[in-house]
Design a protein around this motif. Structure first.
Motif, PDB file in Angstrom:
ATOM      1  N   ARG A  41       0.837  -1.207   0.000  1.00 49.40           N
ATOM      2  CA  ARG A  41       0.000   0.000   0.000  1.00 49.40           C
ATOM      3  C   ARG A  41       0.876   1.264   0.000  1.00 49.40           C
ATOM      4  O   ARG A  41       2.011   1.240   0.470  1.00 49.40           O
ATOM      5  CB  ARG A  41      -0.877   0.041   1.247  1.00 49.40           C
ATOM      6  CG  ARG A  41      -1.932  -1.042   1.367  1.00 49.40           C
ATOM      7  CD  ARG A  41      -2.813  -0.746   2.554  1.00 49.40           C
ATOM      8  NE  ARG A  41      -3.850  -1.758   2.794  1.00 49.40           N
ATOM      9  CZ  ARG A  41      -4.974  -1.514   3.439  1.00 49.40           C
ATOM     10  NH1 ARG A  41      -5.214  -0.291   3.909  1.00 49.40           N
ATOM     11  NH2 ARG A  41      -5.860  -2.466   3.635  1.00 49.40           N
ATOM     12  N   PRO A  42       0.319   2.371  -0.464  1.00 47.68           N
ATOM     13  CA  PRO A  42       1.008   3.648  -0.271  1.00 47.68           C
ATOM     14  C   PRO A  42       0.859   4.078   1.182  1.00 47.68           C
ATOM     15  O   PRO A  42       0.006   3.555   1.910  1.00 47.68           O
ATOM     16  CB  PRO A  42       0.256   4.599  -1.209  1.00 47.68           C
ATOM     17  CG  PRO A  42      -1.135   4.049  -1.241  1.00 47.68           C
ATOM     18  CD  PRO A  42      -0.973   2.548  -1.164  1.00 47.68           C
ATOM     19  N   VAL A  43       1.671   5.025   1.616  1.00 46.14           N
ATOM     20  CA  VAL A  43       1.592   5.445   3.014  1.00 46.14           C
ATOM     21  C   VAL A  43       0.214   6.017   3.342  1.00 46.14           C
ATOM     22  O   VAL A  43      -0.288   5.850   4.459  1.00 46.14           O
ATOM     23  CB  VAL A  43       2.715   6.451   3.349  1.00 46.14           C
ATOM     24  CG1 VAL A  43       2.493   7.787   2.662  1.00 46.14           C
ATOM     25  CG2 VAL A  43       2.854   6.634   4.855  1.00 46.14           C
ATOM     26  N   MET A  99      -8.214  -2.109 -13.953  1.00 45.13           N
ATOM     27  CA  MET A  99      -8.349  -0.894 -13.158  1.00 45.13           C
ATOM     28  C   MET A  99      -6.931  -0.489 -12.749  1.00 45.13           C
ATOM     29  O   MET A  99      -6.405  -0.928 -11.726  1.00 45.13           O
ATOM     30  CB  MET A  99      -9.208  -1.134 -11.918  1.00 45.13           C
ATOM     31  CG  MET A  99      -9.493   0.148 -11.131  1.00 45.13           C
ATOM     32  SD  MET A  99     -10.473  -0.181  -9.637  1.00 45.13           S
ATOM     33  CE  MET A  99      -9.233  -0.963  -8.607  1.00 45.13           C
ATOM     34  N   PRO A 100      -6.257   0.338 -13.571  1.00 43.40           N
ATOM     35  CA  PRO A 100      -4.881   0.716 -13.267  1.00 43.40           C
ATOM     36  C   PRO A 100      -4.799   1.837 -12.243  1.00 43.40           C
ATOM     37  O   PRO A 100      -5.724   2.649 -12.110  1.00 43.40           O
ATOM     38  CB  PRO A 100      -4.329   1.171 -14.626  1.00 43.40           C
ATOM     39  CG  PRO A 100      -5.531   1.636 -15.383  1.00 43.40           C
ATOM     40  CD  PRO A 100      -6.704   0.838 -14.874  1.00 43.40           C
ATOM     41  N   GLU A 101      -3.677   1.867 -11.527  1.00 43.53           N
ATOM     42  CA  GLU A 101      -3.405   2.906 -10.551  1.00 43.53           C
ATOM     43  C   GLU A 101      -1.922   3.254 -10.598  1.00 43.53           C
ATOM     44  O   GLU A 101      -1.099   2.427 -10.989  1.00 43.53           O
ATOM     45  CB  GLU A 101      -3.734   2.438  -9.136  1.00 43.53           C
ATOM     46  CG  GLU A 101      -5.180   2.058  -8.894  1.00 43.53           C
ATOM     47  CD  GLU A 101      -5.367   1.501  -7.493  1.00 43.53           C
ATOM     48  OE1 GLU A 101      -5.760   2.272  -6.605  1.00 43.53           O
ATOM     49  OE2 GLU A 101      -5.105   0.304  -7.300  1.00 43.53           O
ATOM     50  N   ILE A 102      -1.590   4.452 -10.173  1.00 40.66           N
ATOM     51  CA  ILE A 102      -0.194   4.809  -9.952  1.00 40.66           C
ATOM     52  C   ILE A 102      -0.058   5.310  -8.518  1.00 40.66           C
ATOM     53  O   ILE A 102      -0.998   5.876  -7.953  1.00 40.66           O
ATOM     54  CB  ILE A 102       0.321   5.875 -10.943  1.00 40.66           C
ATOM     55  CG1 ILE A 102      -0.458   7.186 -10.786  1.00 40.66           C
ATOM     56  CG2 ILE A 102       0.259   5.364 -12.369  1.00 40.66           C
ATOM     57  CD1 ILE A 102       0.155   8.347 -11.576  1.00 40.66           C
ATOM     58  N   TYR A 103       1.094   5.047  -7.929  1.00 37.07           N
ATOM     59  CA  TYR A 103       1.410   5.551  -6.598  1.00 37.07           C
ATOM     60  C   TYR A 103       2.574   6.515  -6.747  1.00 37.07           C
ATOM     61  O   TYR A 103       3.627   6.142  -7.272  1.00 37.07           O
ATOM     62  CB  TYR A 103       1.841   4.423  -5.654  1.00 37.07           C
ATOM     63  CG  TYR A 103       0.791   3.404  -5.299  1.00 37.07           C
ATOM     64  CD1 TYR A 103      -0.486   3.428  -5.855  1.00 37.07           C
ATOM     65  CD2 TYR A 103       1.087   2.389  -4.402  1.00 37.07           C
ATOM     66  CE1 TYR A 103      -1.438   2.483  -5.512  1.00 37.07           C
ATOM     67  CE2 TYR A 103       0.141   1.436  -4.047  1.00 37.07           C
ATOM     68  CZ  TYR A 103      -1.114   1.485  -4.608  1.00 37.07           C
ATOM     69  OH  TYR A 103      -2.051   0.534  -4.271  1.00 37.07           O
ATOM     70  N   TYR A 109      -3.366   6.963  -6.974  1.00 39.56           N
ATOM     71  CA  TYR A 109      -4.217   7.710  -7.903  1.00 39.56           C
ATOM     72  C   TYR A 109      -4.986   6.732  -8.793  1.00 39.56           C
ATOM     73  O   TYR A 109      -4.441   5.719  -9.238  1.00 39.56           O
ATOM     74  CB  TYR A 109      -3.373   8.625  -8.796  1.00 39.56           C
ATOM     75  CG  TYR A 109      -2.737   9.775  -8.064  1.00 39.56           C
ATOM     76  CD1 TYR A 109      -3.269  11.062  -8.138  1.00 39.56           C
ATOM     77  CD2 TYR A 109      -1.591   9.581  -7.295  1.00 39.56           C
ATOM     78  CE1 TYR A 109      -2.682  12.122  -7.465  1.00 39.56           C
ATOM     79  CE2 TYR A 109      -0.996  10.640  -6.609  1.00 39.56           C
ATOM     80  CZ  TYR A 109      -1.553  11.900  -6.702  1.00 39.56           C
ATOM     81  OH  TYR A 109      -0.963  12.945  -6.029  1.00 39.56           O
ATOM     82  N   ILE A 110      -6.237   7.058  -9.058  1.00 39.90           N
ATOM     83  CA  ILE A 110      -7.097   6.223  -9.890  1.00 39.90           C
ATOM     84  C   ILE A 110      -7.969   7.127 -10.756  1.00 39.90           C
ATOM     85  O   ILE A 110      -8.289   8.262 -10.363  1.00 39.90           O
ATOM     86  CB  ILE A 110      -7.971   5.304  -8.999  1.00 39.90           C
ATOM     87  CG1 ILE A 110      -8.722   4.272  -9.824  1.00 39.90           C
ATOM     88  CG2 ILE A 110      -8.953   6.127  -8.166  1.00 39.90           C
ATOM     89  CD1 ILE A 110      -9.460   3.245  -8.978  1.00 39.90           C
ATOM     90  N   CYS A 111      -8.333   6.644 -11.933  1.00 39.71           N
ATOM     91  CA  CYS A 111      -9.244   7.399 -12.794  1.00 39.71           C
ATOM     92  C   CYS A 111     -10.636   7.414 -12.160  1.00 39.71           C
ATOM     93  O   CYS A 111     -11.180   6.365 -11.805  1.00 39.71           O
ATOM     94  CB  CYS A 111      -9.290   6.771 -14.181  1.00 39.71           C
ATOM     95  SG  CYS A 111     -10.317   7.677 -15.349  1.00 39.71           S
ATOM     96  N   THR A 134      -9.188   6.075   0.052  1.00 34.36           N
ATOM     97  CA  THR A 134      -7.763   6.417   0.051  1.00 34.36           C
ATOM     98  C   THR A 134      -7.204   6.902  -1.279  1.00 34.36           C
ATOM     99  O   THR A 134      -6.110   7.459  -1.312  1.00 34.36           O
ATOM    100  CB  THR A 134      -6.919   5.206   0.498  1.00 34.36           C
ATOM    101  OG1 THR A 134      -7.108   4.117  -0.413  1.00 34.36           O
ATOM    102  CG2 THR A 134      -7.303   4.772   1.907  1.00 34.36           C
ATOM    103  N   ARG A 135      -7.905   6.707  -2.379  1.00 31.42           N
ATOM    104  CA  ARG A 135      -7.349   7.081  -3.680  1.00 31.42           C
ATOM    105  C   ARG A 135      -7.741   8.505  -4.086  1.00 31.42           C
ATOM    106  O   ARG A 135      -8.877   8.922  -3.884  1.00 31.42           O
ATOM    107  CB  ARG A 135      -7.810   6.111  -4.763  1.00 31.42           C
ATOM    108  CG  ARG A 135      -7.384   4.674  -4.560  1.00 31.42           C
ATOM    109  CD  ARG A 135      -5.883   4.518  -4.447  1.00 31.42           C
ATOM    110  NE  ARG A 135      -5.505   3.108  -4.510  1.00 31.42           N
ATOM    111  CZ  ARG A 135      -5.204   2.377  -3.447  1.00 31.42           C
ATOM    112  NH1 ARG A 135      -5.252   2.911  -2.241  1.00 31.42           N
ATOM    113  NH2 ARG A 135      -4.857   1.105  -3.594  1.00 31.42           N
TER     114      ARG A 135
END
Length: 269
Positions: A41-43, A99-103, A109-111, A134-135
């Motif tokens: 997970r991200p912080v 469902m892509p995400e970037i951290y 982050y999510i669309c 959280t996104r």
């Protein structure tokens, strides 16, 4: 030092920490042992229950791409995937129904258009709630990724089709300098190839003056393999994948049965 994966390890399916496990971890901290979160997970995705364990201070996030002091907010270490490589991975994800995400900078982050379709990719309602809470929601994930000139913590995607996931992973493995892993069964997480939780724990141990043989680590998934292998005592949860159990020194009870507490009682207390 005790390194703890979150999902499937410290957290139950309801994304809670069981009272007995919480009590044992507090005892460890009071004895001067560093209890460290080691998560994909991200912080920003570390749950309040974990952050508020009295005395907890350090976290490895995005599979070890960042090590952060949770008290001061200081980044002790980072090893980011380059924008060029991240965009290549993101392009592959976008070739499939995902469902892509970037951290980046500790934030996922999510669309925003995909929020309505979370149930296609997450079957656990508590995980759906976690993502919603959280996104950061953006109009165009690709454009946000293009702006990350200094690199990203991690790129990941959830898949609805396992065959597509395997095809995508094979393509990603052909990109030099990156490493794909899985933590949820139907996802792919991609970091710089030098990044894993084991390397991250060793880096933090070096900073804190802790020897490798003084590290105990708990995990259940593909992204925990290196951490379990390198720890002085690597512990797999009963619900862990077979590969993690094979490299572990000990297999404890599941995350629903206070597996962490029972292993600490056996080997530490």
């Amino acid at each position: 030092m005790i390194g703890l994966d979150l999902d499937g390890t410290l957290l139950t399916e309801k994304k809670e920490i069981l009272p007995c496990t919480m009590e044992i971890l507090i005892k460890m901290i009071q004895k001067g042992i560093h209890v460290v979160i080691a998560s994909g997970r991200p912080v920003s995705g570390i749950p309040r229950a974990a952050r508020e364990i009295p005395g907890i201070r350090y976290a490895l996030t995005s599979n070890g791409a960042r090590i952060e002091d949770l008290v001061t907010g200081e980044i002790l270490y980072s090893d980011l995937i380059s924008r060029e490589k991240a965009l290549k991975v993101l392009k592959i994800f976008m070739d499939y129904h995902t469902m892509p995400e970037i951290y980046k900078d500790g934030q996922g982050y999510i669309c925003k258009d995909q929020i309505a379709h979370l149930s296609e990719f997450h079957k656990n309602p508590y995980m759906i709630t976690y993502v919603k809470e959280t996104r950061k929601r953006v109009d165009d994930l690709w454009e946000v990724a293009k702006q990350c000139t200094n690199g990203m913590d991690k790129v990941q995607a959830m898949f609805s089709d396992q065959e597509e996931r395997l095809q995508a992973r094979e393509r990603i493995e052909a990109i030099p300098g990156v490493k794909p892993v899985t933590s949820l069964g139907n996802n792919i997480e991609v970091n710089k190839s030098s990044v894993n939780k084991g390397t991250g724990l060793l880096k933090l141990a070096e900073i804190l003056g802790i020897r490798q043989e003084e590290i105990m680590a708990f995990g259940d998934s593909d992204n925990d393999l290196e951490m379990i292998k390198m720890a002085g005592l690597g512990v797999a949860m009963q619900n862990a994948i077979p590969e993690v159990k094979e490299v572990a020194d000990y297999v404890t009870q599941s995350n629903e049965e206070d597996g962490i507490a029972k292993a600490i009682e056996r080997f530490v207390l």
